[in-house]
Design an enzyme around this catalytic site. Structure first.
Site, PDB file in Angstrom:
ATOM      1  N   ASP A 114      61.733  15.586  46.756  1.00  0.00           N
ATOM      2  CA  ASP A 114      61.305  16.848  47.367  1.00  0.00           C
ATOM      3  C   ASP A 114      62.512  17.769  47.480  1.00  0.00           C
ATOM      4  O   ASP A 114      63.466  17.458  48.182  1.00  0.00           O
ATOM      5  CB  ASP A 114      60.721  16.559  48.759  1.00  0.00           C
ATOM      6  CG  ASP A 114      59.991  17.756  49.352  1.00  0.00           C
ATOM      7  OD1 ASP A 114      60.229  18.896  48.891  1.00  0.00           O
ATOM      8  OD2 ASP A 114      59.183  17.548  50.269  1.00  0.00           O
ATOM      9  N   ARG A 173      62.399  20.946  48.463  1.00  0.00           N
ATOM     10  CA  ARG A 173      62.142  22.122  49.299  1.00  0.00           C
ATOM     11  C   ARG A 173      63.162  22.261  50.419  1.00  0.00           C
ATOM     12  O   ARG A 173      63.716  21.285  50.891  1.00  0.00           O
ATOM     13  CB  ARG A 173      60.732  22.052  49.900  1.00  0.00           C
ATOM     14  CG  ARG A 173      59.675  22.434  48.909  1.00  0.00           C
ATOM     15  CD  ARG A 173      58.307  22.215  49.467  1.00  0.00           C
ATOM     16  NE  ARG A 173      58.076  20.814  49.777  1.00  0.00           N
ATOM     17  CZ  ARG A 173      57.004  20.360  50.402  1.00  0.00           C
ATOM     18  NH1 ARG A 173      56.079  21.201  50.790  1.00  0.00           N
ATOM     19  NH2 ARG A 173      56.855  19.084  50.627  1.00  0.00           N
TER      20      ARG A 173
HETATM   21  N1  LIG Z   1      56.168  17.949  42.478  1.00  0.00           N
HETATM   22  C1  LIG Z   1      54.949  17.960  42.997  1.00  0.00           C
HETATM   23  N2  LIG Z   1      54.654  18.946  43.862  1.00  0.00           N
HETATM   24  C2  LIG Z   1      53.422  18.948  44.410  1.00  0.00           C
HETATM   25  C3  LIG Z   1      52.449  17.970  44.097  1.00  0.00           C
HETATM   26  N3  LIG Z   1      51.322  18.254  44.820  1.00  0.00           N
HETATM   27  C4  LIG Z   1      51.589  19.354  45.545  1.00  0.00           C
HETATM   28  N4  LIG Z   1      52.853  19.797  45.309  1.00  0.00           N
HETATM   29  C5  LIG Z   1      53.549  20.937  45.892  1.00  0.00           C
HETATM   30  O1  LIG Z   1      53.729  20.709  47.283  1.00  0.00           O
HETATM   31  C6  LIG Z   1      53.858  21.944  47.926  1.00  0.00           C
HETATM   32  C7  LIG Z   1      52.931  21.904  49.150  1.00  0.00           C
HETATM   33  O2  LIG Z   1      53.670  22.141  50.239  1.00  0.00           O
HETATM   34  P1  LIG Z   1      53.020  22.525  51.674  1.00  0.00           P
HETATM   35  O3  LIG Z   1      51.763  23.290  51.479  1.00  0.00           O
HETATM   36  O4  LIG Z   1      54.109  23.154  52.446  1.00  0.00           O
HETATM   37  O5  LIG Z   1      52.571  21.135  52.297  1.00  0.00           O
HETATM   38  P2  LIG Z   1      53.353  19.920  52.984  1.00  0.00           P
HETATM   39  O6  LIG Z   1      54.795  19.861  52.687  1.00  0.00           O
HETATM   40  O7  LIG Z   1      52.517  18.715  52.663  1.00  0.00           O
HETATM   41  O8  LIG Z   1      53.332  20.173  54.533  1.00  0.00           O
HETATM   42  P3  LIG Z   1      52.198  20.549  55.568  1.00  0.00           P
HETATM   43  O9  LIG Z   1      51.027  21.024  54.775  1.00  0.00           O
HETATM   44  O10 LIG Z   1      52.849  21.591  56.416  1.00  0.00           O
HETATM   45  O11 LIG Z   1      51.876  19.345  56.362  1.00  0.00           O
HETATM   46  C8  LIG Z   1      53.519  23.024  46.912  1.00  0.00           C
HETATM   47  O12 LIG Z   1      54.705  23.596  46.422  1.00  0.00           O
HETATM   48  C9  LIG Z   1      52.806  22.249  45.813  1.00  0.00           C
HETATM   49  O13 LIG Z   1      52.935  22.867  44.538  1.00  0.00           O
HETATM   50  C10 LIG Z   1      52.818  16.942  43.171  1.00  0.00           C
HETATM   51  O14 LIG Z   1      52.062  16.049  42.856  1.00  0.00           O
HETATM   52  N5  LIG Z   1      54.071  16.997  42.660  1.00  0.00           N
END
Ligand SMILES: Nc1nc2c(ncn2[C@@H]2O[C@H](COP(=O)(O)OP(=O)(O)OP(=O)(O)O)[C@@H](O)[C@H]2O)c(=O)[nH]1
Length: 253
Positions: A127, A129
């Site tokens: 991750d 981010r």
């Molecule tokens: N690399 C990758 N990124 C993913 C995948 N599924 C979702 N994402 C990314 O995860 C991010 C989602 O982040 P958020 O919506 O902040 O969700 P979160 O970090 O689970 O946190 P909360 O929703 O606040 O609990 C987005 O940038 C999506 O594109 C995956 O399978 N692989």
């Protein structure tokens, strides 16, 4: 400490209300990504906040590979119900690896890799981010305390470390029991179920001054082990620990 500049501010009517919409950039960001803050009403104490990381496939296309789109809509609905709140839309697609790499990770997931392994195999961290830009935007808007809609402990810690007073509100999508999500999220990141669980527990209790240490001794001679596929013969093997061995090891931590 990230510095940001406001590029533009405008009123944006949506089906969830009329948002004051700001675009910010970090001048030091080589990609010059434009992060968006949507403010409904005025800045208040304990206002609802959603920090959402861009997910083109979920947010725009309605992909069911993730619950991002649903979380985005639910957050906007919650803010609309309260007639007050902020949604930060951060341009860190695919947990920071970008759209093309996320789609490549999806292909690997189709071959059986989980989300973390897929990222690692592509040469990325689990991750990437970062929520420093979110902190800078909140400080710019003079937001001092929030009700954060999240299940992600990293977001909570970044805000807390920046001195923003925080109440956590879980965000429940149709993806299942979100009370488990904090643990499940970190378990996936850790890549090892038990280690992830201990890490999740550590996040929860660290601020209370409680330290969590995981002891994973392997097979231990016990009735529990016998009930889970071990035979009497297994119990006699010299590489199986006695419960006392584990008890003796604990004080050394
Ligand atoms: N690399 C990758 N990124 C993913 C995948 N599924 C979702 N994402 C990314 O995860 C991010 C989602 O982040 P958020 O919506 O902040 O969700 P979160 O970090 O689970 O946190 P909360 O929703 O606040 O609990 C987005 O940038 C999506 O594109 C995956 O399978 N692989």
């Amino acid at each position: 400490m990230v510095s940001i500049i406001e590029k533009v501010c405008t009123k944006l009517p949506t089906k969830y209300g009329v948002y004051t919409t700001f675009l910010f950039v970090d001048p030091e960001d080589s990609l010059q990504r434009e992060h968006c803050a949507l403010l409904l009403g005025t800045v208040q104490k304990n206002m609802l906040l959603r920090i959402h990381s861009e997910c083109f496939t979920g947010d725009v296309l309605g992909s069911t590979r993730c619950d991002c789109g649903e979380q985005l809509r639910l957050s906007l609905e919650r803010i609309a119900e309260k007639k007050n709140g902020i949604l930060l839309y951060l341009r860190q697609e695919g947990r920071g690896i970008g759209l093309a790499e996320k789609l490549r990770a999806y292909n690997l997931q189709d071959e059986g890799y989980d989300t973390v392994d897929a990222n690692l195999r592509l040469g990325h961290q689990a991750d990437l981010r970062n929520y420093d830009v979110a902190v800078a935007i909140l400080q710019y808007l003079h937001v001092t305390s929030v009700d954060l809609l999240t299940n992600n402990p990293n977001k909570m810690h970044t805000l807390e470390e920046a001195g923003i007073i925080l109440n956590k509100h879980e965000i429940k999508t149709t993806w299942g029991d979100e009370s488990l999500v904090v643990q499940a999220d970190i378990s996936t990141v850790a890549g090892v179920e038990e280690a992830g669980f201990a890490q999740a527990l550590d996040y929860e209790v660290r601020r209370k001054g409680i330290k969590v240490t995981l002891i994973a001794p392997g097979s231990v001679r016990s009735n529990f082990a016998m009930g889970h596929g071990r035979s009497q013969k297994d119990m006699k093997r010299c590489d199986i620990l006695n419960p006392e061995d584990v008890a003796d090891a604990v004080p050394k931590f």
